[in-house]
Design a protein around this motif. Sequence first.
Motif, PDB file in Angstrom:
ATOM      1  N   LEU A  45      10.681   9.942  16.174  1.00  0.00           N
ATOM      2  CA  LEU A  45      10.262   8.892  15.253  1.00  0.00           C
ATOM      3  C   LEU A  45       8.805   8.586  15.577  1.00  0.00           C
ATOM      4  CD1 LEU A  45      11.025   6.743  13.076  1.00  0.00           C
ATOM      5  CD2 LEU A  45      11.608   5.208  14.962  1.00  0.00           C
ATOM      6  N   GLY A  46       7.943   8.778  14.599  1.00  0.00           N
ATOM      7  CA  GLY A  46       6.520   8.563  14.836  1.00  0.00           C
ATOM      8  C   GLY A  46       5.757   8.535  13.536  1.00  0.00           C
ATOM      9  N   TRP A  47       4.457   8.709  13.614  1.00  0.00           N
ATOM     10  CA  TRP A  47       3.625   8.601  12.408  1.00  0.00           C
ATOM     11  C   TRP A  47       3.183   9.966  11.924  1.00  0.00           C
ATOM     12  CZ3 TRP A  47       4.403   4.638  15.588  1.00  0.00           C
ATOM     13  CH2 TRP A  47       4.598   3.380  14.994  1.00  0.00           C
ATOM     14  N   TRP A  48       3.092  10.077  10.597  1.00  0.00           N
ATOM     15  CA  TRP A  48       2.714  11.329   9.938  1.00  0.00           C
ATOM     16  C   TRP A  48       1.567  11.050   8.990  1.00  0.00           C
ATOM     17  CZ3 TRP A  48       3.388  12.905   4.669  1.00  0.00           C
ATOM     18  CH2 TRP A  48       3.117  14.248   4.431  1.00  0.00           C
ATOM     19  N   GLN A  49       0.592  11.947   8.985  1.00  0.00           N
ATOM     20  CA  GLN A  49      -0.536  11.840   8.073  1.00  0.00           C
ATOM     21  C   GLN A  49      -0.568  13.110   7.247  1.00  0.00           C
ATOM     22  OE1 GLN A  49      -3.910  13.005   7.485  1.00  0.00           O
ATOM     23  NE2 GLN A  49      -4.137  11.310   6.052  1.00  0.00           N
ATOM     24  N   GLU A  60      -5.274   3.140   9.408  1.00  0.00           N
ATOM     25  CA  GLU A  60      -3.876   3.039   9.859  1.00  0.00           C
ATOM     26  C   GLU A  60      -2.910   3.022   8.689  1.00  0.00           C
ATOM     27  OE1 GLU A  60      -2.975   0.055  12.647  1.00  0.00           O
ATOM     28  OE2 GLU A  60      -4.332   0.799  14.193  1.00  0.00           O
ATOM     29  N   THR A  61      -3.340   2.499   7.522  1.00  0.00           N
ATOM     30  CA  THR A  61      -2.436   2.443   6.379  1.00  0.00           C
ATOM     31  C   THR A  61      -2.196   3.816   5.770  1.00  0.00           C
ATOM     32  OG1 THR A  61      -4.299   1.956   4.908  1.00  0.00           O
ATOM     33  CG2 THR A  61      -3.087   0.080   5.812  1.00  0.00           C
ATOM     34  N   ASP A  62      -2.978   4.839   6.170  1.00  0.00           N
ATOM     35  CA  ASP A  62      -2.776   6.189   5.655  1.00  0.00           C
ATOM     36  C   ASP A  62      -1.702   6.947   6.434  1.00  0.00           C
ATOM     37  OD1 ASP A  62      -4.822   6.144   3.617  1.00  0.00           O
ATOM     38  OD2 ASP A  62      -6.271   6.148   5.260  1.00  0.00           O
ATOM     39  N   TYR A  63      -1.220   6.371   7.501  1.00  0.00           N
ATOM     40  CA  TYR A  63      -0.145   6.981   8.275  1.00  0.00           C
ATOM     41  C   TYR A  63       1.200   6.416   7.834  1.00  0.00           C
ATOM     42  CZ  TYR A  63      -3.736   8.703  11.489  1.00  0.00           C
ATOM     43  OH  TYR A  63      -4.817   9.337  12.036  1.00  0.00           O
ATOM     44  N   LYS A  64       2.194   7.308   7.742  1.00  0.00           N
ATOM     45  CA  LYS A  64       3.541   6.909   7.351  1.00  0.00           C
ATOM     46  C   LYS A  64       4.472   7.036   8.557  1.00  0.00           C
ATOM     47  CE  LYS A  64       3.086   8.626   2.576  1.00  0.00           C
ATOM     48  NZ  LYS A  64       1.687   9.099   2.633  1.00  0.00           N
ATOM     49  N   ASP A 146       8.128  -0.153   6.999  1.00  0.00           N
ATOM     50  CA  ASP A 146       6.821   0.502   6.980  1.00  0.00           C
ATOM     51  C   ASP A 146       6.399   0.827   5.553  1.00  0.00           C
ATOM     52  OD1 ASP A 146       4.599   2.048   8.478  1.00  0.00           O
ATOM     53  OD2 ASP A 146       5.476   3.587   7.180  1.00  0.00           O
ATOM     54  N   ALA A 147       7.343   1.300   4.748  1.00  0.00           N
ATOM     55  CA  ALA A 147       7.028   1.618   3.345  1.00  0.00           C
ATOM     56  C   ALA A 147       6.687   0.360   2.556  1.00  0.00           C
ATOM     57  CB  ALA A 147       8.208   2.346   2.704  1.00  0.00           C
ATOM     58  N   LEU A 148       7.409  -0.730   2.813  1.00  0.00           N
ATOM     59  CA  LEU A 148       7.098  -1.991   2.139  1.00  0.00           C
ATOM     60  C   LEU A 148       5.702  -2.470   2.518  1.00  0.00           C
ATOM     61  CD1 LEU A 148      10.490  -3.896   2.587  1.00  0.00           C
ATOM     62  CD2 LEU A 148       9.578  -2.972   0.453  1.00  0.00           C
ATOM     63  N   ASN A 149       5.366  -2.349   3.798  1.00  0.00           N
ATOM     64  CA  ASN A 149       4.047  -2.784   4.246  1.00  0.00           C
ATOM     65  C   ASN A 149       2.942  -1.967   3.589  1.00  0.00           C
ATOM     66  OD1 ASN A 149       5.359  -4.591   5.904  1.00  0.00           O
ATOM     67  ND2 ASN A 149       5.121  -3.379   7.764  1.00  0.00           N
ATOM     68  N   ARG A 150       3.124  -0.650   3.535  1.00  0.00           N
ATOM     69  CA  ARG A 150       2.104   0.211   2.935  1.00  0.00           C
ATOM     70  C   ARG A 150       1.948  -0.054   1.446  1.00  0.00           C
ATOM     71  NH1 ARG A 150       3.975   4.836   2.763  1.00  0.00           N
ATOM     72  NH2 ARG A 150       5.783   4.871   4.147  1.00  0.00           N
ATOM     73  N   ALA A 151       3.069  -0.366   0.782  1.00  0.00           N
ATOM     74  CA  ALA A 151       3.033  -0.587  -0.665  1.00  0.00           C
ATOM     75  C   ALA A 151       2.393  -1.914  -1.044  1.00  0.00           C
ATOM     76  CB  ALA A 151       4.447  -0.513  -1.238  1.00  0.00           C
ATOM     77  N   GLN A 152       2.155  -2.765  -0.071  1.00  0.00           N
ATOM     78  CA  GLN A 152       1.546  -4.067  -0.354  1.00  0.00           C
ATOM     79  C   GLN A 152       0.064  -4.104  -0.006  1.00  0.00           C
ATOM     80  OE1 GLN A 152       4.306  -6.331   2.018  1.00  0.00           O
ATOM     81  NE2 GLN A 152       5.741  -6.640   0.322  1.00  0.00           N
ATOM     82  N   GLN A 153      -0.516  -2.933   0.296  1.00  0.00           N
ATOM     83  CA  GLN A 153      -1.944  -2.873   0.608  1.00  0.00           C
ATOM     84  C   GLN A 153      -2.773  -3.010  -0.662  1.00  0.00           C
ATOM     85  OE1 GLN A 153      -2.944  -2.876   3.806  1.00  0.00           O
ATOM     86  NE2 GLN A 153      -0.754  -2.914   4.295  1.00  0.00           N
ATOM     87  N   ASN A 154      -4.028  -3.401  -0.500  1.00  0.00           N
ATOM     88  CA  ASN A 154      -4.896  -3.670  -1.646  1.00  0.00           C
ATOM     89  C   ASN A 154      -5.146  -2.448  -2.517  1.00  0.00           C
ATOM     90  OD1 ASN A 154      -5.173  -6.361  -0.924  1.00  0.00           O
ATOM     91  ND2 ASN A 154      -6.981  -5.982   0.346  1.00  0.00           N
ATOM     92  N   ASP A 155      -5.086  -1.233  -1.923  1.00  0.00           N
ATOM     93  CA  ASP A 155      -5.362  -0.035  -2.710  1.00  0.00           C
ATOM     94  C   ASP A 155      -4.142   0.485  -3.459  1.00  0.00           C
ATOM     95  OD1 ASP A 155      -4.017   0.732  -0.459  1.00  0.00           O
ATOM     96  OD2 ASP A 155      -5.327   2.420   0.035  1.00  0.00           O
ATOM     97  N   THR A 156      -3.017  -0.204  -3.361  1.00  0.00           N
ATOM     98  CA  THR A 156      -1.819   0.167  -4.116  1.00  0.00           C
ATOM     99  C   THR A 156      -1.942  -0.348  -5.548  1.00  0.00           C
ATOM    100  OG1 THR A 156      -0.452   0.045  -2.128  1.00  0.00           O
ATOM    101  CG2 THR A 156       0.692  -0.066  -4.238  1.00  0.00           C
TER     102      THR A 156
END
Length: 276
Positions: A45-49, A60-64, A146-156
């Motif tokens: 379990l870790g981060w993928w770019q 950091e928001t570009d990592y899933k 993590d997906a919810l957090n990424r989907a709430q970024q300003n560039d979404t």
Amino acid sequence: MQTSSFPIVIDGQLLPDKAHALAQQLNIPLMSPSNTEKDKPVMKLGWWQDGKKSGDDIGETDYKLALFPPNTGPVYVDFVTGKKNHRRQFGGGKGQPLARAVLAAEHPTIIDATAGMGGDAFVFASLGCQVTMIERSPIIAALLQDALNRAQQNDTPEEIQEIVSRLSLINDDATQYLTNQTPICDVVYLDPMYPEKKKSAATKKDMQALQHLVGPDMDSETLLKAALHVAQKRVVVKRPKNAPTLVGIQPNASIQSPNTRYDIYAIKALKAAGKL
């Protein structure tokens, strides 16, 4: 409860500070050099770019946050691009069998008691519903958060941000949560995990990861009973097309799709018949 057939470790090569915090949160060990041995396969379990950005453009928001099973590529949740967004755009809207089964009112409040990778919950939210996702696996819940957090970024895109704002997440055993908290909602949706098929070559990698992590749901009947005492309008249970109904109260109706059946338990009708 971890039921994976592989040991699970946190891969801290990328974002080591976050990896350390996640290891403490989930009580999962950080990967050690011995984990890389071929005779000791692990699920990481870790981060993928995904490689679309490089160098100083990567934030950091570009990592899933992703699972890395030994035999497949990364498994992660993404509400912004990929299959979930494609399904939102081209899945049939309110006319699709899932929507017809669940939309007991114009915009019902829904508890998705078996959230999994969040695909169906995202469909409900895209149709204007407020959705509470319940996921009992802490690891899958971490992927969802993590997906919810990424989907709430300003560039979404604003449309996706609005949809995701209607999703909330609870990491808990759904039966216990429904029984102890007795939340109020219009619809409870259940999509129990079924026993893994012997011939699983065609099984999607995210489903394989779920099966490895949590195994089949052995308490579906208990969960259905709890759901029937919480839902105000209906409970909907997703089943394979030819699978038997869950043991207990029988559904009032069903909606079929090519490979799937949605059993509908209409609360008002069940109470009128004296079954609840």
